[in-house]
Design an enzyme around this catalytic site. Structure first.
Site, PDB file in Angstrom:
ATOM      1  N   LYS A  45       0.840  -1.208   0.000  1.00 24.58           N
ATOM      2  CA  LYS A  45       0.000   0.000   0.000  1.00 24.58           C
ATOM      3  C   LYS A  45       0.878   1.264   0.000  1.00 24.58           C
ATOM      4  O   LYS A  45       0.694   2.159  -0.815  1.00 24.58           O
ATOM      5  CB  LYS A  45      -0.921   0.017   1.233  1.00 24.58           C
ATOM      6  CG  LYS A  45      -1.808  -1.203   1.368  1.00 24.58           C
ATOM      7  CD  LYS A  45      -2.708  -1.130   2.588  1.00 24.58           C
ATOM      8  CE  LYS A  45      -2.000  -1.150   3.926  1.00 24.58           C
ATOM      9  NZ  LYS A  45      -1.296  -2.417   4.246  1.00 24.58           N
ATOM     10  N   ARG A  53      10.737  -0.056  11.407  1.00 24.07           N
ATOM     11  CA  ARG A  53       9.568   0.202  12.253  1.00 24.07           C
ATOM     12  C   ARG A  53       9.556  -0.720  13.471  1.00 24.07           C
ATOM     13  O   ARG A  53       9.907  -1.897  13.374  1.00 24.07           O
ATOM     14  CB  ARG A  53       8.289  -0.021  11.427  1.00 24.07           C
ATOM     15  CG  ARG A  53       7.858   1.239  10.712  1.00 24.07           C
ATOM     16  CD  ARG A  53       6.776   1.021   9.720  1.00 24.07           C
ATOM     17  NE  ARG A  53       5.637   0.236  10.173  1.00 24.07           N
ATOM     18  CZ  ARG A  53       4.572  -0.007   9.419  1.00 24.07           C
ATOM     19  NH1 ARG A  53       4.508   0.494   8.191  1.00 24.07           N
ATOM     20  NH2 ARG A  53       3.574  -0.734   9.870  1.00 24.07           N
ATOM     21  N   ARG A  70     -10.243   0.726   8.220  1.00 23.22           N
ATOM     22  CA  ARG A  70      -9.742  -0.574   8.620  1.00 23.22           C
ATOM     23  C   ARG A  70     -10.784  -1.382   9.405  1.00 23.22           C
ATOM     24  O   ARG A  70     -10.514  -2.493   9.816  1.00 23.22           O
ATOM     25  CB  ARG A  70      -8.549  -0.348   9.546  1.00 23.22           C
ATOM     26  CG  ARG A  70      -7.239  -0.877   9.021  1.00 23.22           C
ATOM     27  CD  ARG A  70      -6.198  -0.457  10.041  1.00 23.22           C
ATOM     28  NE  ARG A  70      -4.993  -1.198   9.886  1.00 23.22           N
ATOM     29  CZ  ARG A  70      -3.941  -0.739   9.221  1.00 23.22           C
ATOM     30  NH1 ARG A  70      -3.968   0.410   8.625  1.00 23.22           N
ATOM     31  NH2 ARG A  70      -2.852  -1.468   9.169  1.00 23.22           N
ATOM     32  N   ARG A  83      11.877  -4.890   5.640  1.00 19.43           N
ATOM     33  CA  ARG A  83      11.702  -3.512   5.187  1.00 19.43           C
ATOM     34  C   ARG A  83      12.520  -2.508   6.017  1.00 19.43           C
ATOM     35  O   ARG A  83      12.625  -2.629   7.226  1.00 19.43           O
ATOM     36  CB  ARG A  83      10.210  -3.174   5.310  1.00 19.43           C
ATOM     37  CG  ARG A  83       9.877  -1.715   5.177  1.00 19.43           C
ATOM     38  CD  ARG A  83       8.402  -1.492   5.177  1.00 19.43           C
ATOM     39  NE  ARG A  83       7.733  -2.013   6.351  1.00 19.43           N
ATOM     40  CZ  ARG A  83       6.425  -2.078   6.468  1.00 19.43           C
ATOM     41  NH1 ARG A  83       5.643  -1.704   5.487  1.00 19.43           N
ATOM     42  NH2 ARG A  83       5.885  -2.539   7.570  1.00 19.43           N
ATOM     43  N   ARG A 111      -0.881  -8.268  13.430  1.00 23.12           N
ATOM     44  CA  ARG A 111      -1.443  -7.310  12.461  1.00 23.12           C
ATOM     45  C   ARG A 111      -2.220  -8.043  11.372  1.00 23.12           C
ATOM     46  O   ARG A 111      -3.279  -7.600  10.928  1.00 23.12           O
ATOM     47  CB  ARG A 111      -0.315  -6.461  11.850  1.00 23.12           C
ATOM     48  CG  ARG A 111       0.185  -5.390  12.820  1.00 23.12           C
ATOM     49  CD  ARG A 111       1.591  -4.915  12.522  1.00 23.12           C
ATOM     50  NE  ARG A 111       1.776  -4.402  11.183  1.00 23.12           N
ATOM     51  CZ  ARG A 111       2.974  -4.229  10.621  1.00 23.12           C
ATOM     52  NH1 ARG A 111       4.074  -4.513  11.286  1.00 23.12           N
ATOM     53  NH2 ARG A 111       3.062  -3.759   9.400  1.00 23.12           N
TER      54      ARG A 111
HETATM   55  P1  AP5 Z   1       4.814  -1.562   1.936  1.00 19.58           P
HETATM   56  O1  AP5 Z   1       4.460  -0.786   0.729  1.00 19.58           O
HETATM   57  O2  AP5 Z   1       5.547  -0.869   3.026  1.00 19.58           O
HETATM   58  O3  AP5 Z   1       3.534  -2.332   2.482  1.00 19.58           O
HETATM   59  P2  AP5 Z   1       2.238  -1.782   3.231  1.00 19.58           P
HETATM   60  O4  AP5 Z   1       1.062  -2.429   2.593  1.00 19.58           O
HETATM   61  O5  AP5 Z   1       2.269  -0.296   3.296  1.00 19.58           O
HETATM   62  O6  AP5 Z   1       2.452  -2.454   4.631  1.00 19.58           O
HETATM   63  P3  AP5 Z   1       2.374  -1.855   6.104  1.00 19.58           P
HETATM   64  O7  AP5 Z   1       3.175  -2.770   6.976  1.00 19.58           O
HETATM   65  O8  AP5 Z   1       2.713  -0.403   6.132  1.00 19.58           O
HETATM   66  O9  AP5 Z   1       0.866  -2.054   6.388  1.00 19.58           O
HETATM   67  P4  AP5 Z   1       0.143  -2.034   7.715  1.00 19.58           P
HETATM   68  O10 AP5 Z   1      -1.250  -1.930   7.231  1.00 19.58           O
HETATM   69  O11 AP5 Z   1       0.454  -3.148   8.619  1.00 19.58           O
HETATM   70  O12 AP5 Z   1       0.760  -0.733   8.476  1.00 19.58           O
HETATM   71  P5  AP5 Z   1       0.211   0.719   8.758  1.00 19.58           P
HETATM   72  O13 AP5 Z   1       1.358   1.641   8.787  1.00 19.58           O
HETATM   73  O14 AP5 Z   1      -0.942   1.046   7.893  1.00 19.58           O
HETATM   74  O15 AP5 Z   1       5.686  -2.828   1.449  1.00 19.58           O
HETATM   75  C1  AP5 Z   1       6.291  -3.717   2.385  1.00 19.58           C
HETATM   76  C2  AP5 Z   1       7.683  -4.129   1.895  1.00 19.58           C
HETATM   77  O16 AP5 Z   1       7.545  -4.910   0.715  1.00 19.58           O
HETATM   78  C3  AP5 Z   1       8.587  -2.951   1.501  1.00 19.58           C
HETATM   79  O17 AP5 Z   1       9.901  -3.252   1.871  1.00 19.58           O
HETATM   80  C4  AP5 Z   1       8.467  -2.867  -0.022  1.00 19.58           C
HETATM   81  O18 AP5 Z   1       9.650  -2.366  -0.604  1.00 19.58           O
HETATM   82  C5  AP5 Z   1       8.223  -4.315  -0.401  1.00 19.58           C
HETATM   83  N1  AP5 Z   1       7.302  -4.435  -1.537  1.00 19.58           N
HETATM   84  C6  AP5 Z   1       6.188  -3.702  -1.774  1.00 19.58           C
HETATM   85  N2  AP5 Z   1       5.584  -4.113  -2.912  1.00 19.58           N
HETATM   86  C7  AP5 Z   1       6.340  -5.136  -3.400  1.00 19.58           C
HETATM   87  C8  AP5 Z   1       6.243  -5.982  -4.550  1.00 19.58           C
HETATM   88  N3  AP5 Z   1       5.229  -5.845  -5.429  1.00 19.58           N
HETATM   89  N4  AP5 Z   1       7.189  -6.919  -4.721  1.00 19.58           N
HETATM   90  C9  AP5 Z   1       8.224  -7.057  -3.828  1.00 19.58           C
HETATM   91  N5  AP5 Z   1       8.371  -6.277  -2.728  1.00 19.58           N
HETATM   92  C10 AP5 Z   1       7.444  -5.327  -2.513  1.00 19.58           C
HETATM   93  O19 AP5 Z   1      -0.376   0.556  10.237  1.00 19.58           O
HETATM   94  C11 AP5 Z   1       0.495   0.321  11.341  1.00 19.58           C
HETATM   95  C12 AP5 Z   1      -0.309   0.287  12.624  1.00 19.58           C
HETATM   96  O20 AP5 Z   1      -0.928   1.573  12.841  1.00 19.58           O
HETATM   97  C13 AP5 Z   1      -1.459  -0.711  12.681  1.00 19.58           C
HETATM   98  O21 AP5 Z   1      -1.017  -2.004  13.048  1.00 19.58           O
HETATM   99  C14 AP5 Z   1      -2.383  -0.061  13.727  1.00 19.58           C
HETATM  100  O22 AP5 Z   1      -1.909  -0.291  15.021  1.00 19.58           O
HETATM  101  C15 AP5 Z   1      -2.229   1.423  13.408  1.00 19.58           C
HETATM  102  N6  AP5 Z   1      -3.227   1.898  12.448  1.00 19.58           N
HETATM  103  C16 AP5 Z   1      -2.966   2.421  11.208  1.00 19.58           C
HETATM  104  N7  AP5 Z   1      -4.104   2.764  10.581  1.00 19.58           N
HETATM  105  C17 AP5 Z   1      -5.114   2.440  11.439  1.00 19.58           C
HETATM  106  C18 AP5 Z   1      -6.531   2.530  11.349  1.00 19.58           C
HETATM  107  N8  AP5 Z   1      -7.144   3.007  10.240  1.00 19.58           N
HETATM  108  N9  AP5 Z   1      -7.272   2.091  12.397  1.00 19.58           N
HETATM  109  C19 AP5 Z   1      -6.671   1.609  13.521  1.00 19.58           C
HETATM  110  N10 AP5 Z   1      -5.331   1.500  13.664  1.00 19.58           N
HETATM  111  C20 AP5 Z   1      -4.566   1.911  12.623  1.00 19.58           C
HETATM  112 MG    MG Z   2       2.418   1.106   4.835  1.00 17.61          MG
END
Ligand code: AP5
Ligand code: MG
Length: 216
Positions: free
Chosen positions: A13, A161, A88, A127, A172
């Site tokens: 994402k 992170r 979410r 990552r 997660r």
């Molecule tokens: P990346 O693009 O970083 O993946 P991502 O989908 O953004 O994954 P996240 O870990 O950020 O998602 P998340 O939903 O757990 O975290 P968030 O910050 O939203 O890609 C990952 C890796 O893969 C990278 O190294 C990239 O280079 C590689 N990659 C990408 N695409 C690739 C491909 N096609 N091929 C190969 N490699 C690839 O949330 C974190 C925390 O915040 C949550 O756990 C929660 O506690 C809180 N939170 C956030 N939003 C909310 C909400 N709306 N409600 C409640 N709590 C929330």
């Molecule tokens: Mg992300």
């Protein structure tokens, strides 16, 4: 054009949102990034969110909806926005609809990045990002061209992170299946959902997303 990018941790994402920002001038609205900034700044929201995020749980609907509501009031979102990590839960999806109606905005697409779960832990635990400009890298899939030097800004400092360890990633993932995946039917009923193969390489995933956005 306003879209939601939906997918489990590591689906890509953030990677795809950053590309859309750079290539189409859209604005990435990542609740994860906003919450991490609040944790770093030790704001009242950050203090509440820190422990929840470290265990892989979800921060309260009220907090994240409030953050998104404020962010949607900033003028740059008129360029088109990408919701990354929000909504979410079903309650967040319902609140988003209310907010969009109030602010006279609408959603054009909900794009689900479909990925094979077996590889996600590897993507997330490998990552890291540039500490200065935030460019994302991966231990195996995307290393800086010059070792230990950021391709974009030349910084030699990188960070990982706090929630990118195997145990938290499992939690997660469980939250995604229990609370986030169930919102897909809500958007399917509105005819907004498009699916993209998130297992393809980053450039191909990006092309598939662009094709959806250009169809209109
Ligand atoms: P990346 O693009 O970083 O993946 P991502 O989908 O953004 O994954 P996240 O870990 O950020 O998602 P998340 O939903 O757990 O975290 P968030 O910050 O939203 O890609 C990952 C890796 O893969 C990278 O190294 C990239 O280079 C590689 N990659 C990408 N695409 C690739 C491909 N096609 N091929 C190969 N490699 C690839 O949330 C974190 C925390 O915040 C949550 O756990 C929660 O506690 C809180 N939170 C956030 N939003 C909310 C909400 N709306 N409600 C409640 N709590 C929330
Ligand atoms: Mg992300």
């Amino acid at each position: 054009m306003n879209i939601i990018l939906l997918g489990p941790p590591g689906a890509g994402k953030g990677t795809q949102a950053a590309k859309l920002e750079a290539e189409r001038g859209m604005v990435q609205l990542s609740t994860g990034d906003m919450l991490r900034a609040a944790v770093k700044a030790a704001t009242p929201v950050g203090l509440q969110a820190k422990a929840v995020m470290e265990t892989g749980g979800l921060v309260s609907d009220e907090i994240v909806t409030g953050i998104i509501s404020e962010r949607l009031d900033q003028p740059d979102v008129a360029k088109g926005f990408i919701l990354d990590g929000f909504p979410r839960t079903e309650a967040q999806a319902a609140s988003l609809d209310t907010l969009l109606t109030e602010k006279n905005m609408k959603l054009d697409h909900v794009i689900e990045l479909e990925v094979d779960e077996a590889i996600l832990a590897d993507r997330v635990t490998g990552r890291f990002t540039c500490a200065k400009c935030g460019t994302g890298y991966h231990d195996r899939y995307k290393l800086p061209v010059v070792p230990d030097v950021c391709d974009v800004c030349g910084s030699t400092e990188f960070k990982r992170r706090a929630d990118d360890n195997a145990e938290t990633v499992r939690a997660r993932m469980a939250e995604y299946h229990a609370k986030t995946a169930p919102i897909l039917p809500y958007y399917e009923a509105k005819g907004l959902v498009a699916r993209v193969d998130g297992m393809a390489d980053i450039a191909h995933v990006s092309e598939a997303i662009e094709a959806i956005l250009d169809k209109r």
